[in-house]
Scaffold this active site. Structure first.
Site, PDB file in Angstrom:
ATOM      1  N   ASP A 104     -15.501  35.323  54.981  1.00 23.40           N
ATOM      2  CA  ASP A 104     -15.080  33.922  54.858  1.00 23.40           C
ATOM      3  C   ASP A 104     -13.599  33.752  55.192  1.00 23.40           C
ATOM      4  O   ASP A 104     -12.990  32.749  54.825  1.00 23.40           O
ATOM      5  CB  ASP A 104     -15.321  33.418  53.430  1.00 23.40           C
ATOM      6  CG  ASP A 104     -16.801  33.157  53.141  1.00 23.40           C
ATOM      7  OD1 ASP A 104     -17.616  33.329  54.070  1.00 23.40           O
ATOM      8  OD2 ASP A 104     -17.136  32.794  51.996  1.00 23.40           O
ATOM      9  N   ASP A 116     -17.044  45.078  46.899  1.00 23.33           N
ATOM     10  CA  ASP A 116     -15.882  44.269  47.237  1.00 23.33           C
ATOM     11  C   ASP A 116     -14.970  45.036  48.181  1.00 23.33           C
ATOM     12  O   ASP A 116     -15.105  46.255  48.371  1.00 23.33           O
ATOM     13  CB  ASP A 116     -15.118  43.872  45.973  1.00 23.33           C
ATOM     14  CG  ASP A 116     -15.787  42.703  45.253  1.00 23.33           C
ATOM     15  OD1 ASP A 116     -16.709  42.100  45.834  1.00 23.33           O
ATOM     16  OD2 ASP A 116     -15.381  42.401  44.110  1.00 23.33           O
ATOM     17  N   ASP A 169     -11.966  46.237  48.190  1.00 21.88           N
ATOM     18  CA  ASP A 169     -11.067  47.323  47.795  1.00 21.88           C
ATOM     19  C   ASP A 169     -11.807  48.544  47.260  1.00 21.88           C
ATOM     20  O   ASP A 169     -11.184  49.452  46.718  1.00 21.88           O
ATOM     21  CB  ASP A 169     -10.074  46.831  46.749  1.00 21.88           C
ATOM     22  CG  ASP A 169     -10.765  46.206  45.543  1.00 21.88           C
ATOM     23  OD1 ASP A 169     -11.798  45.554  45.737  1.00 21.88           O
ATOM     24  OD2 ASP A 169     -10.256  46.357  44.413  1.00 21.88           O
ATOM     25  N   ASP A 188     -21.595  36.755  39.112  1.00 17.96           N
ATOM     26  CA  ASP A 188     -22.272  38.008  38.793  1.00 17.96           C
ATOM     27  C   ASP A 188     -22.847  37.992  37.379  1.00 17.96           C
ATOM     28  O   ASP A 188     -24.000  38.363  37.159  1.00 17.96           O
ATOM     29  CB  ASP A 188     -21.324  39.187  38.987  1.00 17.96           C
ATOM     30  CG  ASP A 188     -19.924  38.910  38.439  1.00 17.96           C
ATOM     31  OD1 ASP A 188     -19.755  37.961  37.644  1.00 17.96           O
ATOM     32  OD2 ASP A 188     -18.986  39.631  38.821  1.00 17.96           O
TER      33      ASP A 188
END
Length: 526
Positions: free
Chosen positions: A113, A168, A170, A261
């Protein structure tokens, strides 16, 4: 000056003025809310002790090996939701493409995005690995509708896997991560498997050390205790795998909360799916290296959990799940209400201390002190146990960080109170990502200026509250009330540390880098 014995006799045994003080309406207006807040905070403190008890009481239920193994491995889709992750996207894709799993049964989706240079970087990385034979696709959205939840929902439309793993930007899963997780789904009742986060930049700074200990408490004791005692717990948004049907049965990803989540986790468990937590399967990631990034992350989680509580707790309470499951869900989803209560306690502490001084020390020792200990010192025991579980050889070094762990929790109260109040009032806000800079060791330079955020007036309020507690310390010293001074100092350190770190972030990085390499003259901007 005359010694401790003389001090104790003069302040605690002298009955010369006993009975002269009588409470009035003003005193009651201060003390009633003061004690109500202490009792509520103490209940959440006692709950931390309960989690420690449950963790050890149900140790035999710890999930180690899967119930069986697949004779033929199922198809898995790995989803990588990203937003402006220029510095870490290449590392993420490289780690995922190294996963030990048959290529013909592994699909990788980069769900981007982004609105900056990440688009070009991610596109080039995906193109490169696709040319090497990996089944990896790039999906870019320009509207960012639904934020992360919207990206995951959109990606699910074209996903081919029966199981969905999510990482994610990282995170760096190990090569055997998929094989250590997927076989747990041989049990047809399992809907989600969560693994434990570890912290690749744990020793980068004092802040990252404290953050790592805070997260360890969550991933060892909270997840461990809840999973072992068979109550509801949540997917953490990353480093986990879902059965696709469990997502669909729960209604799919929804973006009306900031913790999509946790929202999906509770909806999925309410329709009957079971979750597993693998404490021994690790997935390294970065923790925020700047105070404002850490505050932004914590505020998003605090607001999101209250939003989920408003949305889901009524359904949990009306469901047929056991009472212990309902109670744990209540404490889990409403825990962040303690932040506005801490702000109120901060305001009431000085006048309450003055009033209680005149009421005598016995009531303070029998009532105030136990409540205060239950509210605060459960935190220290909570994190000590988690470090002992993870690092049995050197866990005692955690004692050095305990005052700062408590101070950090206090320092977050202003930011998180704002987030909790917004959630309670139904004020919507965008999903504010946590910046990642690919900082893994002390020698790495943080290119932080690009994604750095400001918190406006919040740091100044934190500094002001810290000054208020300096006044409280001054009052305590003038009245020889030395026993309260260490606790008040923790409040000062907490508010001043978070406030100053927010205002001065970047300058510490510049000084550190100049000290390591004096030839570096281009500082990280503030």
């Amino acid at each position: 000056m005359r010694g401790f014995a003389s001090y104790f006799r003069a302040h605690y045994l002298d009955r010369t003025f006993k009975g002269l003080y009588h409470a009035n309406a003003f005193d009651l207006a201060i003390l009633i809310p003061y004690f109500i807040i202490l009792v509520v905070l103490a209940s959440y403190g006692v709950h931390r002790y309960v989690l420690v008890y449950l963790y050890y009481r149900h140790s035999k239920n710890r999930t180690l090996a899967p119930a069986g193994t697949f004779t033929e491995l199922p198809r898995v889709t790995v989803q990588l939701p990203i937003y402006n992750e220029e510095f870490v996207i290449e590392r993420l894709v490289e780690a995922v493409c190294r996963l030990d799993y048959p290529r013909e049964k592994l699909d990788i989706q980069v769900l981007d995005d982004s609105s900056d240079e990440t688009v070009a970087v991610a596109g080039a990385v995906v193109e490169r690995y696709a040319a090497l034979g990996h089944n990896i696709t790039y999906h870019h959205r320009s509207n960012r509708e639904g934020f992360k939840a919207g990206a995951l929902r959109e990606g699910l439309k074209s996903a081919q896997g029966e199981f969905i793993a999510i990482f994610d930007a990282d995170f760096m899963p190990s090569e055997d991560w998929l094989l250590r997780v997927v076989h747990h789904f041989t049990d047809p009742a399992i809907g989600m498997v969560q693994t434990r986060w570890t912290h690749m930049n744990r020793h980068y700074s004092f802040l990252t050390e404290v953050e790592s200990i805070l997260l360890d408490g969550h991933f060892v004791l909270e997840h461990g205790a809840r999973a072992r005692s068979n109550v509801f717990f949540n997917f953490n948004g990353t480093a986990g795998m879902w059965r696709r049907r469990a997502i669909e049965d729960a209604g799919g990803w929804e973006h009306d909360t900031l913790t999509e989540d946790t929202d999906l986790s509770y909806r999925s468990q309410l329709v009957g799916w079971q979750f597993r937590y693998l404490q021994d399967v690790e997935c390294p990631a970065e923790v925020p290296i700047e105070m404002t990034a850490f505050k932004t992350q914590q505020a998003r989680w605090a607001k999101g959990l209250i939003q989920v509580a408003k949305k889901t707790l009524p359904k949990v309470m009306r469901s047929r799940v056991p009472l212990r499951v309902k109670l744990e869900a209540w404490f889990h989803l409403t825990a962040n209400i303690s932040y506005p209560l801490m702000v109120a306690l901060s305001v009431l502490l000085l006048p309450a201390m003055i009033i209680r001084f005149y009421q005598g020390w016995l009531g303070v020792m029998l009532i105030d002190f136990p409540l205060f200990m239950a509210s605060t010192f459960s935190i220290s025991s909570f994190y000590l146990v988690s470090q002992k579980e993870l690092f049995p050889q050197n866990w005692k070094r955690t004692f050095l960080y305990l005052p700062f762990l408590m101070a950090m929790g206090i320092g977050l109260t202003v930011t998180n109170t704002r987030a909790v109040v917004e959630a309670l009032l139904g004020i919507q806000s965008s999903f504010k990502r946590t910046p990642k800079y690919r900082v893994e060791s002390r020698s790495d330079r943080a290119r932080a200026a690009k994604y750095r955020r400001r918190l406006g007036w919040v740091p100044w309020v934190e500094l002001l509250i810290g000054c208020y507690f300096v006044a409280a310390i001054n009052y305590a010293v003038q009245n020889d009330n030395y026993f309260t001074v260490p606790f008040l100092i923790i409040f000062v350190v907490g508010y001043w540390y978070t406030g100053l770190m927010s205002l001065l972030q970047g300058r510490f990085e510049r000084l550190r880098l100049l000290g390591e390499n004096p030839s570096k003259t281009s500082p990280v901007g503030v």
